[in-house]
Enzyme design. Structure first.
Site, mmCIF file in Angstrom:
data_model
loop_
_atom_site.group_PDB
_atom_site.id
_atom_site.type_symbol
_atom_site.label_atom_id
_atom_site.label_comp_id
_atom_site.label_asym_id
_atom_site.label_seq_id
_atom_site.Cartn_x
_atom_site.Cartn_y
_atom_site.Cartn_z
ATOM 1 N N GLY A 1 30.283 66.739 -1.278
ATOM 2 C CA GLY A 1 31.210 67.051 -0.170
ATOM 3 C C GLY A 1 31.975 65.816 0.259
ATOM 4 N N ARG B 1 31.873 69.198 -7.511
ATOM 5 C CA ARG B 1 30.473 69.410 -7.881
ATOM 6 C C ARG B 1 30.509 69.780 -9.358
ATOM 7 N NH1 ARG B 1 30.000 71.013 -2.154
ATOM 8 N NH2 ARG B 1 28.585 69.456 -1.284
ATOM 9 N N ASP C 1 22.736 62.729 -1.618
ATOM 10 C CA ASP C 1 21.579 62.475 -2.496
ATOM 11 C C ASP C 1 21.674 63.178 -3.848
ATOM 12 O OD1 ASP C 1 21.082 64.878 -1.328
ATOM 13 O OD2 ASP C 1 19.215 64.273 -0.333
ATOM 14 N N THR D 1 28.290 61.264 3.381
ATOM 15 C CA THR D 1 28.083 62.664 3.777
ATOM 16 C C THR D 1 28.162 62.782 5.296
ATOM 17 O OG1 THR D 1 26.477 64.460 3.982
ATOM 18 C CG2 THR D 1 25.558 62.297 3.529
ATOM 19 N N ASP E 1 26.589 64.798 6.981
ATOM 20 C CA ASP E 1 25.338 65.392 7.486
ATOM 21 C C ASP E 1 24.297 64.401 8.007
ATOM 22 O OD1 ASP E 1 26.285 67.883 6.914
ATOM 23 O OD2 ASP E 1 25.200 68.117 5.030
ATOM 24 N N ASP F 1 22.060 63.050 6.417
ATOM 25 C CA ASP F 1 20.744 63.427 5.884
ATOM 26 C C ASP F 1 20.317 62.601 4.664
ATOM 27 O OD1 ASP F 1 22.638 64.500 4.201
ATOM 28 O OD2 ASP F 1 21.617 66.412 3.923
ATOM 29 N N ARG G 1 23.868 72.274 6.389
ATOM 30 C CA ARG G 1 23.121 73.358 5.734
ATOM 31 C C ARG G 1 21.625 73.115 5.840
ATOM 32 N NH1 ARG G 1 25.128 73.923 -0.018
ATOM 33 N NH2 ARG G 1 27.052 74.600 0.957
HETATM 34 P P1 ADP Z 1 25.834 65.540 -2.521
HETATM 35 O O1 ADP Z 1 26.045 64.332 -3.369
HETATM 36 O O2 ADP Z 1 26.776 65.596 -1.357
HETATM 37 O O3 ADP Z 1 24.370 65.713 -2.145
HETATM 38 P P2 ADP Z 1 25.548 67.655 -4.523
HETATM 39 O O4 ADP Z 1 24.085 67.839 -4.270
HETATM 40 O O5 ADP Z 1 26.383 68.852 -4.698
HETATM 41 O O6 ADP Z 1 26.265 66.808 -3.376
HETATM 42 O O7 ADP Z 1 25.681 66.724 -5.816
HETATM 43 C C1 ADP Z 1 26.940 66.300 -6.278
HETATM 44 C C2 ADP Z 1 26.933 66.259 -7.779
HETATM 45 O O8 ADP Z 1 25.983 65.296 -8.244
HETATM 46 C C3 ADP Z 1 26.532 67.545 -8.488
HETATM 47 O O9 ADP Z 1 27.579 68.469 -8.575
HETATM 48 C C4 ADP Z 1 26.148 67.040 -9.864
HETATM 49 O O10 ADP Z 1 27.272 66.792 -10.646
HETATM 50 C C5 ADP Z 1 25.481 65.701 -9.517
HETATM 51 N N1 ADP Z 1 24.034 65.903 -9.451
HETATM 52 C C6 ADP Z 1 23.297 66.483 -8.470
HETATM 53 N N2 ADP Z 1 22.004 66.545 -8.779
HETATM 54 C C7 ADP Z 1 21.880 65.994 -10.011
HETATM 55 C C8 ADP Z 1 20.786 65.778 -10.915
HETATM 56 N N3 ADP Z 1 19.544 66.122 -10.604
HETATM 57 N N4 ADP Z 1 21.061 65.176 -12.079
HETATM 58 C C9 ADP Z 1 22.314 64.812 -12.429
HETATM 59 N N5 ADP Z 1 23.376 65.008 -11.635
HETATM 60 C C10 ADP Z 1 23.184 65.578 -10.444
HETATM 61 O O1 F6P Z 2 27.131 68.093 2.877
HETATM 62 C C1 F6P Z 2 28.217 68.281 3.729
HETATM 63 C C2 F6P Z 2 28.466 69.762 3.931
HETATM 64 O O2 F6P Z 2 29.607 69.870 4.727
HETATM 65 C C3 F6P Z 2 27.317 70.535 4.533
HETATM 66 O O3 F6P Z 2 27.175 70.378 5.910
HETATM 67 C C4 F6P Z 2 27.696 71.912 4.103
HETATM 68 O O4 F6P Z 2 26.609 72.773 4.095
HETATM 69 C C5 F6P Z 2 28.217 71.710 2.732
HETATM 70 O O5 F6P Z 2 28.711 70.397 2.695
HETATM 71 C C6 F6P Z 2 29.272 72.694 2.339
HETATM 72 O O6 F6P Z 2 29.742 72.349 1.087
HETATM 73 P P1 F6P Z 2 30.861 73.111 0.262
HETATM 74 O O7 F6P Z 2 32.026 72.182 0.209
HETATM 75 O O8 F6P Z 2 30.247 73.320 -1.076
HETATM 76 O O9 F6P Z 2 31.152 74.391 0.975
#
Ligand code: ADP
Ligand code: F6P
Length: 322
Positions: free
Chosen positions: A15, A76, A107, A129, A131, A133, A175
């Site tokens: 995000g 993503r 994360d 982020t 959040d 978090d 979330r």
């Molecule tokens: P955020 O970084 O905000 O937590 P996501 O959890 O959607 O957002 O992760 C962002 C991107 O990081 C994912 O779309 C994916 O490409 C990569 N990613 C997430 N988890 C993994 C994983 N376990 N191994 C490799 N790449 C990952």
């Molecule tokens: O991680 C930031 C955040 O805005 C969360 O608070 C929310 O649940 C999520 O991203 C929404 O993501 P998306 O862009 O996939 O709707």
């Protein structure tokens, strides 16, 4: 032992968050000032796999520190969750001479960075982020802007709620994490704060609270509901049916992710971007930048991912009391 890094890549992933541009700018300018080339990777790991890679110069990041979103774009990417995707990503880095990578994201993005590090690309994560978090850090890029945006919006809803003597369920983002709801709950003087970490799903308590407050002469009743609990519209309907008080739901949504970053987000994101480059140049890899006890520090990614952060009991109880 210092590793010789010649080219650093930078990407934003997951995000978006206000302040990411300040971090990108700091990565680019710090690295170039130290004689290192910088490549910007568009649209997160997806852009890496698609080789959407551009050369960055100090001028590429002019006039962006005040802008919301991320100039590199974000995405993503499911493909990057697979070993094949990760190997392809590491190959693309090698092909473009990228021997150090700064990943700005949450994360999930750190997990991706960890995989790249295991495949021989020196990586450092920066917490981006809204959040808040990320367990290892007391600060994440974008939270300050997001809570201020939400707070200002909630003030406005509260005005109209008071005029009409209505009850309002206002849904904020988060979330899995209730930090935005908690902070706004205090800053906006909400009557109820519902966060995923603590909510017991006992709506009757909220209903009793509304009836009690109305008897005491309160003209409005603001319930801040975190996205993780959700269902604000049906919650409002049930509250109206049970209390007989007009109740409206407002879902603030993506407005919380946009907008010009606050001074704090610009400043901290700038420091974190610069710090990420500096530790790469010190030969570190598989690290994440964090803010802890007044200082910028770094942790091993695995260690950071295994940390746990809870809503502070004292702060939560105080928020409810106020
Ligand atoms: P955020 O970084 O905000 O937590 P996501 O959890 O959607 O957002 O992760 C962002 C991107 O990081 C994912 O779309 C994916 O490409 C990569 N990613 C997430 N988890 C993994 C994983 N376990 N191994 C490799 N790449 C990952
Ligand atoms: O991680 C930031 C955040 O805005 C969360 O608070 C929310 O649940 C999520 O991203 C929404 O993501 P998306 O862009 O996939 O709707």
């Amino acid at each position: 032992m210092e590793k010789e890094i010649k080219t650093i890549g930078v990407l934003t992933s997951g995000g978006d968050a206000p302040g990411m541009n300040a971090a990108i700018r700091a990565v680019v300018r710090t690295a170039i000032a130290k004689g290192i080339k910088v490549k910007g990777i568009k649209k997160g790991y997806q852009g890496l796999l698609n080789e959407e890679i551009i050369d960055m110069a100090p001028k590429s990041v002019s006039d962006i520190i005040q802008r919301g979103g991320t100039i590199l774009g974000t995405a993503r990417c499911m493909e990057f969750m697979t070993l094949e995707g990760q190997q392809q990503g590491a190959e693309v880095c090698k092909k473009h001479g990228i021997d150090g990578m700064v990943v700005i994201g949450g994360d999930g993005s750190y997990r991706g960075a960890q995989k790249l590090a295991r495949l021989g690309i020196n990586t450092v994560g920066v917490p981006g982020t809204i959040d808040l978090d990320i367990a290892c850090s007391e600060y994440t890029i974008g939270f300050d802007t997001a809570v201020n945006t939400a707070m200002n919006a909630i003030d406005k809803v509260k005005d109209t709620s008071s005029s009409h003597e209505r009850c309002s369920v206002i849904e904020v983002m988060g979330r899995n994490a209730g930090y935005i709801a908690l902070w706004c709950g205090v800053a906006n003087g909400a009557e109820d704060i519902l966060i995923p970490e603590k909510y017991d799903y006992n709506e009757q308590n909220i209903i009793n609270n509304i009836i009690e407050n109305r008897k005491r002469g309160k003209t409005h009743h603001i319930i801040i509901n975190a996205e993780g609990i959700g269902h604000s519209t049906s919650m409002a309907r049930r509250i109206e049916a049970a209390t007989g008080i007009e109740t409206r739901a407002t879902i603030l949504g993506y407005m919380q992710r946009g907008g010009s970053p606050t001074c704090k987000d610009r400043y901290y994101a700038s420091m974190m971007g610069a710090y990420a480059v500096d530790i790469l140049l010190q030969g570190k890899s598989n690290r994440v930048v964090a803010f802890k006890k007044g200082e910028f520090v770094d942790y091993d990614i695995e260690e950071a991912l295994n940390m746990h952060k809870d809503i502070n009991e004292y702060q939560y109880n105080t928020a409810r009391l106020l």
